[in-house]
Scaffold this active site. Structure first.
Site, PDB file in Angstrom:
ATOM      1  N   HIS A 269    -145.580   4.554 -37.398  1.00 28.02           N
ATOM      2  CA  HIS A 269    -144.612   3.440 -37.371  1.00 28.02           C
ATOM      3  C   HIS A 269    -143.761   3.383 -38.637  1.00 28.02           C
ATOM      4  O   HIS A 269    -142.560   3.627 -38.578  1.00 28.02           O
ATOM      5  CB  HIS A 269    -145.285   2.090 -37.103  1.00 28.02           C
ATOM      6  N   ASP A 320    -147.204   5.857 -27.886  1.00 27.52           N
ATOM      7  CA  ASP A 320    -147.974   4.695 -28.307  1.00 27.52           C
ATOM      8  C   ASP A 320    -148.548   3.913 -27.124  1.00 27.52           C
ATOM      9  O   ASP A 320    -149.523   4.316 -26.509  1.00 27.52           O
ATOM     10  CB  ASP A 320    -147.110   3.808 -29.200  1.00 27.52           C
TER      11      ASP A 320
END
Length: 454
Positions: A269, A320
């Site tokens: 991220h 994800d």
């Protein structure tokens, strides 16, 4: 040895015509030659297939279930997480295997050549271990046996509910281990992966600075020896504030000041990096593992791609939460997020290369590094992770060079993808996985069962 021949291909040396790729029995590229006569399996446009570097497979079954406003007046990552905790309490090992096989199939059909599974759903509802501590890791392996995808399994260490070492909440207890039990679980996962082809691997993942004690981070990372090490980092503003309050530094600052971060690391991220942190982190050689669709869905923030690129940072992409599995949409979302923030166009492009080429080259190289999957790209010695585009697709007809990638990423979708190979295994043919119907039907049955208990 399998032979793939393509009218046009993006090799490690650049675009070439009439390219023959020989694959050895282990699934590695043995030779790449241009200007060769047609033979073997034929393709129109051959590209390296990037690695999907970050997946929580079980979350795929939640897709579409989290778009209603809850009791909280401002919905966020943290309210979404509560739904996720309630959902995962229903999942059995068989459910996880079915969902994961479907996710891996969708990844292959979307053009990914391999998958890195950031796997933290370890125990039974209530937190009691299964009779075999690595039961759930074995289910991820079983799914990979079904789908054929190149798997990098990352068992996740998750011990605490926050930097203050508070206990895990009801939804988190299925994740939890102390370091000693986690080491045993990791060994079991390593044993399970031995049933897969040679390209499969095991790494390790300390979940985040919130969930692992600072004194245990180096020990957990050390389990992987030479394998990949992944960790969530600087995803949410509240996370940054918690680490600052507890440890006296921002997450990225603390990590860089206290651990030896190398090119084996992939930090997931990184949407809350300061410019100085970006320069320091990029200099370590670590990969930024970006998940633009999920980061958009959860309101994480926008990764500073401009600063990262200026610092020569390595990057890769993952799906994800798996709410939408699409290679091109991840790349498109990454570029468009920069455009919206900076009020410009072609943000990643350089004077020498187009936006699509810069993005594609970056995630092929960064993905191979983050997965410890050797050299990426179409070159001898690399795993034969490849995708073939349909040259008759209307938006590809007559296009050459980097314009092919720009058209694929910014105009196209996976309907342009005809074939995908993972370490030489020809798993997607004519746009569909070779076991598409069976994997899909099992997944649909699993969803029907889960609807009855939710």
């Amino acid at each position: 040895m399998p032979v793939i021949w393509s009218k046009y291909a993006l090799t490690s040396e650049g675009w070439a015509r009439d390219v023959r790729v020989d694959v050895d029995d282990a699934g590695r590229i043995a030779e790449v030659r241009a200007e060769q006569p047609a033979q073997g399996t034929r393709a129109d446009i051959l590209l390296p297939a990037p690695v999907n570097v970050h997946s929580h497979a079980f979350q795929r079954a939640m897709a579409g279930l989290s778009e209603r406003r809850g009791p909280d007046p401002r919905d966020s990552f943290w309210t979404w997480r509560q739904l996720m905790f309630r959902f995962l309490d229903q999942l059995t090992p068989d459910d996880v295997a079915a969902i994961t096989a479907f996710v891996q199939m969708e990844m292959l059909e979307a053009g990914f050549g391999a998958s890195v599974e950031f796997h933290y759903l370890h125990h039974q509802p209530g937190g009691a271990p299964y009779d075999r501590l690595s039961e759930m890791s074995e289910q991820i392996v079983s799914a990979a046996e079904t789908s054929g995808i190149g798997l990098v399994l990352l068992p996740v260490h998750y011990q605490y509910g926050g930097c203050d070492k508070r206990g895990l909440g009801p939804g988190q207890v299925r994740f939890g281990n102390d370091p000693e039990r986690f080491a045993k679980l990791w060994q079991g996962a390593q044993q399970a992966v031995k049933t897969l082809p040679e390209d499969a691997a095991v790494g390790v993942a300390p979940h985040s600075l919130r969930a692992v004690a600072r004194e245990d981070l180096a020990t957990i990372a050390g389990l992987a020896k030479e394998g990949p090490i992944h960790m969530h980092l600087a995803e949410q503003q509240a996370e940054v504030e918690e680490v600052v309050a507890a440890w006296g530094a921002r997450p990225t600052e603390w990590l860089l000041d206290n651990l030896d971060i190398t090119e084996r690391w992939c930090l997931i991220h990184c949407t809350q990096l300061s410019p100085r942190e970006a320069v320091r982190l990029a200099a370590t050689g670590a990969v930024a593992g970006l998940c633009p669709i999920t980061e958009s869905s959860l309101g994480d923030g926008i990764f500073d791609g401009v600063g990262w690129q200026a610092a020569d940072g390595a990057m890769a992409i993952g799906s994800d939460s798996n709410i939408r599995i699409s290679l091109v949409e991840e790349l498109r979302t990454l570029e468009y997020s920069q455009r919206l923030r900076d009020h410009g166009r072609a943000i990643f492009a350089t004077q020498a290369q187009s936006t699509g080429r810069v993005l594609f080259d970056a995630v092929v190289s960064g993905g191979a590094q983050a997965a410890a999957r050797g050299r990426g790209g179409l070159q001898p010695g690399a795993w034969a992770d490849m995708l073939a585009l349909d040259g008759t697709a209307p938006d590809l007809v007559g296009r050459e060079g980097d314009t092919i990638l720009d058209s694929f990423i910014f105009v196209g979708d996976q309907r342009m993808i005809r074939d995908v190979w993972s370490a030489g295994r020809h798993l997607v043919q004519d746009g569909k996985h070779i076991h598409h119907r069976a994997i899909r039907d099992r997944y649909v049955r699993t969803l029907a069962k889960l609807r009855d208990v939710m």
